[in-house]
Design a protein around this motif. Structure first.
Motif, PDB file in Angstrom:
ATOM      1  N   ILE A 152       0.875  -1.178   0.000  1.00  0.00           N
ATOM      2  CA  ILE A 152       0.000   0.000   0.000  1.00  0.00           C
ATOM      3  C   ILE A 152       0.903   1.216   0.000  1.00  0.00           C
ATOM      4  O   ILE A 152       1.576   1.507   0.997  1.00  0.00           O
ATOM      5  CB  ILE A 152      -0.927   0.001   1.232  1.00  0.00           C
ATOM      6  N   ASN A 153       0.949   1.941  -1.098  1.00  0.00           N
ATOM      7  CA  ASN A 153       1.926   3.017  -1.276  1.00  0.00           C
ATOM      8  C   ASN A 153       1.220   4.308  -1.682  1.00  0.00           C
ATOM      9  O   ASN A 153       0.621   4.393  -2.750  1.00  0.00           O
ATOM     10  CB  ASN A 153       2.949   2.627  -2.345  1.00  0.00           C
ATOM     11  N   GLY A 154       1.281   5.315  -0.786  1.00  0.00           N
ATOM     12  CA  GLY A 154       0.729   6.619  -1.113  1.00  0.00           C
ATOM     13  C   GLY A 154      -0.775   6.625  -1.261  1.00  0.00           C
ATOM     14  O   GLY A 154      -1.316   7.366  -2.088  1.00  0.00           O
ATOM     15  N   ARG A 155      -1.488   5.845  -0.459  1.00  0.00           N
ATOM     16  CA  ARG A 155      -2.930   5.692  -0.616  1.00  0.00           C
ATOM     17  C   ARG A 155      -3.688   6.182   0.620  1.00  0.00           C
ATOM     18  O   ARG A 155      -3.135   6.286   1.717  1.00  0.00           O
ATOM     19  CB  ARG A 155      -3.290   4.230  -0.888  1.00  0.00           C
ATOM     20  N   ASN A 156      -4.972   6.454   0.435  1.00  0.00           N
ATOM     21  CA  ASN A 156      -5.865   6.877   1.508  1.00  0.00           C
ATOM     22  C   ASN A 156      -7.080   5.942   1.540  1.00  0.00           C
ATOM     23  O   ASN A 156      -7.661   5.626   0.508  1.00  0.00           O
ATOM     24  CB  ASN A 156      -6.330   8.314   1.274  1.00  0.00           C
ATOM     25  N   GLY A 157      -7.432   5.507   2.746  1.00  0.00           N
ATOM     26  CA  GLY A 157      -8.642   4.709   2.903  1.00  0.00           C
ATOM     27  C   GLY A 157      -8.515   3.266   2.488  1.00  0.00           C
ATOM     28  O   GLY A 157      -9.500   2.646   2.083  1.00  0.00           O
ATOM     29  N   ALA A 158      -7.322   2.671   2.614  1.00  0.00           N
ATOM     30  CA  ALA A 158      -7.128   1.265   2.256  1.00  0.00           C
ATOM     31  C   ALA A 158      -7.554   0.360   3.405  1.00  0.00           C
ATOM     32  O   ALA A 158      -7.354   0.678   4.585  1.00  0.00           O
ATOM     33  CB  ALA A 158      -5.670   0.998   1.898  1.00  0.00           C
ATOM     34  N   VAL A 159      -8.130  -0.803   3.061  1.00  0.00           N
ATOM     35  CA  VAL A 159      -8.516  -1.814   4.040  1.00  0.00           C
ATOM     36  C   VAL A 159      -8.014  -3.173   3.558  1.00  0.00           C
ATOM     37  O   VAL A 159      -8.247  -3.550   2.401  1.00  0.00           O
ATOM     38  CB  VAL A 159     -10.047  -1.872   4.245  1.00  0.00           C
ATOM     39  N   LEU A 160      -7.352  -3.898   4.436  1.00  0.00           N
ATOM     40  CA  LEU A 160      -6.928  -5.270   4.160  1.00  0.00           C
ATOM     41  C   LEU A 160      -7.484  -6.153   5.259  1.00  0.00           C
ATOM     42  O   LEU A 160      -7.229  -5.909   6.447  1.00  0.00           O
ATOM     43  CB  LEU A 160      -5.400  -5.364   4.135  1.00  0.00           C
ATOM     44  N   ARG A 161      -8.227  -7.213   4.887  1.00  0.00           N
ATOM     45  CA  ARG A 161      -8.841  -8.028   5.930  1.00  0.00           C
ATOM     46  C   ARG A 161      -8.962  -9.497   5.521  1.00  0.00           C
ATOM     47  O   ARG A 161      -9.012  -9.837   4.343  1.00  0.00           O
ATOM     48  CB  ARG A 161     -10.222  -7.481   6.283  1.00  0.00           C
ATOM     49  N   GLU A 162      -8.955 -10.334   6.565  1.00  0.00           N
ATOM     50  CA  GLU A 162      -9.266 -11.763   6.439  1.00  0.00           C
ATOM     51  C   GLU A 162      -8.323 -12.501   5.482  1.00  0.00           C
ATOM     52  O   GLU A 162      -8.740 -13.382   4.740  1.00  0.00           O
ATOM     53  CB  GLU A 162     -10.722 -11.946   5.981  1.00  0.00           C
ATOM     54  N   CYS A 163      -7.037 -12.154   5.528  1.00  0.00           N
ATOM     55  CA  CYS A 163      -6.054 -12.836   4.675  1.00  0.00           C
ATOM     56  C   CYS A 163      -5.174 -13.763   5.521  1.00  0.00           C
ATOM     57  O   CYS A 163      -4.819 -13.431   6.656  1.00  0.00           O
ATOM     58  CB  CYS A 163      -5.148 -11.831   3.962  1.00  0.00           C
ATOM     59  N   LEU A 164      -4.807 -14.897   4.957  1.00  0.00           N
ATOM     60  CA  LEU A 164      -3.777 -15.767   5.519  1.00  0.00           C
ATOM     61  C   LEU A 164      -2.542 -15.609   4.648  1.00  0.00           C
ATOM     62  O   LEU A 164      -2.578 -15.922   3.451  1.00  0.00           O
ATOM     63  CB  LEU A 164      -4.256 -17.233   5.517  1.00  0.00           C
ATOM     64  N   ILE A 165      -1.463 -15.086   5.230  1.00  0.00           N
ATOM     65  CA  ILE A 165      -0.256 -14.750   4.474  1.00  0.00           C
ATOM     66  C   ILE A 165       0.897 -15.592   5.007  1.00  0.00           C
ATOM     67  O   ILE A 165       1.240 -15.513   6.193  1.00  0.00           O
ATOM     68  CB  ILE A 165       0.051 -13.253   4.588  1.00  0.00           C
TER      69      ILE A 165
END
Length: 302
Positions: A87-100
């Motif tokens: 996530i680079n230079g962004r506004n309002g990002a959401v990351l959810r429910e990931c298995l990494i």
């Protein structure tokens, strides 16, 4: 008659399954159903429909107001890829429910946040790769929420070249910027095993949680068997109701370290984990109802 009843029951079961699937899909609002690593370049919600394997950086947030919902699916680094989510230079990002899992590039973190604002990282599991880093290039990342995530063995294998020694270097979360909120997460085994460099050297590696910036809130986290626990480097922070159970750095790692002023430490419990408030000294700090294993403080008016 019996065959007819069996056939009717089978139809009912299929209908029931179809209804459940319909409502399950409808509960996940997807503007863009996706099935592979890609650029997320339009505002909206992307829902991952299957597990994916990355060969480089898997997902890049290339627009504002983007949500990536992995829906519980795996992003696999295949023991070679570099970054799961950038996530680079962004506004309002959401990351959810990931298995990494299995992002093993020793120069990268599996989730990287650069110069971004109003980002939420929710209910993800990071395992067998480095954790989250919020870096500062053009500007610091601010108003970042990290909630409900599991950091399990967030380290990578490295080689100490002068002696060709293989060791583990880990970190759960490094946040650079103001107004980070880190709450309700579990951090386990952010190993650092190179004894020649001391416990958690340079103030950055080996820590479960490390923040550089003001107005950080770190609360209700469970940190278990990390090399070191929580490092608050900034002023006006709130560290409350965290459990730090064991620090396993070879040279007696620290459960908590702070170098900021005007902060509050309340209701924290430390088991087999020392605490250190110094260098260059902290001022106007309040300590309320903590259970310290061992404690050192320098500074004034605390």
């Amino acid at each position: 008659m019996i065959k007819s009843l069996d056939h009717l029951n089978l139809i009912k079961v299929k209908l029931f399954i179809a209804v459940i699937l319909f409502f399950s899909i409808s509960l996940v609002q997807a503007d863009f159903p996706i099935t592979s690593c890609q650029s997320l370049n339009s505002p909206g919600t992307y829902v991952l429909l299957n597990d994916v394997t990355a060969s480089g950086t898997c997902f890049t947030f290339d627009a504002d107001s983007v949500t990536l919902d992995c829906n519980g699916h795996l992003i696999d680094g295949n023991n070679s890829a570099s970054v799961a989510v950038h996530i680079n230079g962004r506004n309002g990002a959401v990351l959810r429910e990931c298995l990494i899992e299995n992002f093993t590039d020793s120069t990268q973190h599996s989730i990287q946040i650069d110069s971004s604002n109003n980002v939420s990282i929710l209910n993800n599991v990071l395992r067998n790769n480095a954790g989250i880093i919020g870096r500062s290039f053009d500007s610091r990342s601010t108003n970042i929420l990290v909630r409900g995530n599991v950091f399990n063995s967030t380290y990578v294998k490295k080689v100490y070249l002068p002696y060709n020694i293989t060791y583990f270097q880990g970190r759960g979360l490094l946040g650079i910027g103001d107004y980070w909120t880190i709450e309700d997460n579990y951090f386990f085994n952010t190993s650092y095993t190179l004894s020649s460099q001391g416990p958690c050297p340079q103030g950055e590696i080996g820590w479960g949680i490390l923040t550089y910036g003001d107005f950080a809130t770190i609360r209700n986290n469970n940190l278990k068997d990390n090399s070191c626990g929580i490092y608050l480097s900034g002023s006006n922070g709130l560290v409350e109701n965290n459990l730090i159970d064991g620090t396993n750095s070879i040279n007696e790692g620290s459960g908590l370290r702070s170098e900021g002023n005007n902060s509050i430490f309340s209701g924290n419990t430390f088991i087999s984990a020392s605490s250190y408030f110094a260098y260059p000294g902290v001022f106007h700090v309040q300590f309320l109802n903590n259970d310290f294993d061992s404690f050192h403080l320098s500074g004034e008016e605390n």
